[in-house]
Design an enzyme around this catalytic site. Structure first.
Site, PDB file in Angstrom:
ATOM      1  N   TYR A  52      32.688  -1.360 -36.864  1.00 11.90           N
ATOM      2  CA  TYR A  52      33.192  -0.933 -38.172  1.00 11.90           C
ATOM      3  C   TYR A  52      33.896  -2.104 -38.854  1.00 11.90           C
ATOM      4  O   TYR A  52      34.152  -3.145 -38.252  1.00 11.90           O
ATOM      5  CB  TYR A  52      34.143   0.256 -37.999  1.00 11.90           C
ATOM      6  CG  TYR A  52      34.505   0.958 -39.288  1.00 11.90           C
ATOM      7  CD1 TYR A  52      33.518   1.471 -40.123  1.00 11.90           C
ATOM      8  CD2 TYR A  52      35.833   1.113 -39.672  1.00 11.90           C
ATOM      9  CE1 TYR A  52      33.840   2.118 -41.300  1.00 11.90           C
ATOM     10  CE2 TYR A  52      36.168   1.762 -40.854  1.00 11.90           C
ATOM     11  CZ  TYR A  52      35.166   2.256 -41.663  1.00 11.90           C
ATOM     12  OH  TYR A  52      35.495   2.884 -42.838  1.00 11.90           O
ATOM     13  N   GLY A 150      25.373  13.091 -47.269  1.00 12.71           N
ATOM     14  CA  GLY A 150      26.576  13.821 -47.644  1.00 12.71           C
ATOM     15  C   GLY A 150      27.092  13.396 -49.003  1.00 12.71           C
ATOM     16  O   GLY A 150      27.441  14.242 -49.845  1.00 12.71           O
ATOM     17  N   GLY A 236      26.674   1.971 -49.133  1.00 18.54           N
ATOM     18  CA  GLY A 236      26.144   2.117 -47.785  1.00 18.54           C
ATOM     19  C   GLY A 236      24.982   1.172 -47.573  1.00 18.54           C
ATOM     20  O   GLY A 236      24.477   0.555 -48.522  1.00 18.54           O
TER      21      GLY A 236
END
Length: 323
Positions: A52, A150, A236
Site C-alpha cells: 500500500y 464500488g 485507481g
C-alpha cells in the site's frame, strides 16, 4: 476484546491472527467504540501485504473504514450509543477501537451500520470525483471506466441525484443490466469501439469529466472521449498499466490530468468541508438514494472465510467483518 494483527508483511490469510486487545484508560478527548462492521477493501489487503501507499509499524491491525458505537467517551461531543465512522486509519478489524474524537464523524440516527461502515471510502471518492475537479451542470455528461466497481456504482447514484448523465464502461456484457437498473444512462463495453460509442451518445456535448480506475488503454479511451479542456481523474490502477498520453491530447485538446486519493483529501481538506460532504452522503444513504451492495458478512473469528470471499473473482458486493 480482540483484534486481527500481523507481525510481518505477507498474504493476509497467512500472517493475520486474532490477538487479545488491551486498551488503556481513556485520555481527555478520546472515545472508545465497539465495532459494528468493517469492510474488506483491496487497500486493506495491500496494507497487510506491504504494497500500500503507506507502511505501518509492526505489529499492526488492518481496517481503514468501518462503523462503531460509542461505549465510553471523554469528549463532550460524543456519548454512549452514538454511532460513528472513522475518518483516520485506526485498525478497525477489531472488537473495540479507541481514538481521539477528532478522528470521528457522528452519524445520523437510524442509518444501517452495514451501509455506514462503507461510507468513508467509495461514496466519498465518488463525491469528490463529481464535485472536486470541474463544474458539472445539470444535464452534462461524465464518462467512467470500471463502472461496476464500488466507486463506479456510487458515481452513478450520486450523479443521478445531481442531474448529471453518465456513460459507463465495463468489461463484460452481463454487467450492463444491473447498472442500467441502478440508474446509469448508458453502459458500453470498454473496448476499441467505446470512444465512438460515447461520441454517438453525447454528440457535441462531450463529457468534461472522466474517471479512471483502470489505466492503460482504457484510460486513453477516456481521454479521447473528453471535450477540449476536459479533466481526466485517475483514482485507481486495476490494470496495473501506466497512462501513456499522446502529445496531441495535451497540445490540441488541452486536457487536465489529475489524481485522487481520498485519504489525502481527508488529511488536508478543512474539517467543515469534510463534515459537509459526509452529512450529504449520510443523508443520501439514509434516504435510500445511495446504497452499496453487500455480498456477505462474516464474524471476526471467521476472517479467513471473509478474505477468501473478498478475493473471489465473482462477488455481488462488499465483504464485511462484523465483530
Amino acid at each position: 476484546m480482540q483484534a486481527l494483527r500481523f507481525h510481518e508483511f505477507g498474504r493476509p490469510g497467512e500472517v493475520l491472527a486474532p490477538e487479545p486487545l488491551d486498551l488503556p484508560s481513556l485520555a481527555d478527548g478520546e472515545v472508545r467504540l465497539e465495532m459494528l462492521a468493517s469492510p474488506v477493501n483491496p487497500a486493506d489487503l495491500n496494507f497487510v501485504e506491504g504494497t500500500y501507499g503507506v507502511k505501518p509499524l509492526l505489529p499492526a491491525t488492518p481496517g481503514i473504514e468501518g462503523c462503531g458505537e460509542v461505549v465510553e467517551s471523554r469528549h463532550p461531543g460524543f456519548a454512549a450509543g452514538d454511532r460513528c465512522i472513522f475518518l483516520r486509519r485506526a485498525g478497525l478489524w477489531a472488537s473495540h477501537v479507541q481514538v481521539p474524537a477528532s478522528h470521528l464523524f457522528k452519524l445520523p440516527a437510524g442509518l444501517d451500520p452495514l451501509q455506514a461502515a462503507m461510507l468513508k471510502v467509495n461514496p466519498a471518492t465518488a463525491w469528490r470525483l463529481l464535485t472536486g475537479f470541474a463544474g458539472v451542470p445539470r444535464g452534462s455528461w461524465i464518462v467512467q471506466n470500471a463502472a461496476n466497481s464500488g466507486v463506479g456504482r456510487c458515481v452513478i447514484q450520486l450523479a443521478r441525484s445531481l442531474g448529471v448523465r453518465t456513460v459507463n464502461l465495463v468489461r463484460r456484457t452481463e454487467l450492463i443490466p444491473p447498472l442500467l437498473l441502478l440508474g446509469a444512462d448508458h453502459v458500453l463495453i470498454d473496448d476499441a469501439e467505446a470512444t465512438a460509442g460515447v461520441d454517438a451518445i453525447c454528440g457535441p456535448l462531450r463529457p468534461v469529466l472522466a474517471f479512471n480506475a483502470v489505466g492503460g488503454e482504457s484510460a486513453l479511451r477516456l481521454m479521447n472521449c473528453l471535450a477540449p479542456g476536459g479533466t481526466h481523474v485517475t483514482y485507481g490502477a486495476m490494470a496495473r498499466r501506466p497512462l501513456k498520453v499522446p502529445n496531441g491530447l495535451l497540445i490540441f485538446k488541452d486536457l487536465r490530468l489529475r489524481g485522487l486519493w481520498i485519504t489525502r483529501w481527508i488529511e488536508n481538506a478543512p474539517r467543515e468541508e469534510i463534515d459537509a460532504a459526509y452529512r450529504h452522503l449520510a443523508a443520501e444513504m439514509a434516504a435510500g438514494r445511495l446504497q452499496v451492495p453487500v455480498d456477505s458478512v462474516h464474524p471476526l473469528a471467521a476472517f479467513r472465510d471473509a478474505l477468501a470471499r473478498a478475493e473471489a473473482g465473482e462477488r455481488n458486493g462488499k465483504v464485511l467483518l462484523q465483530p
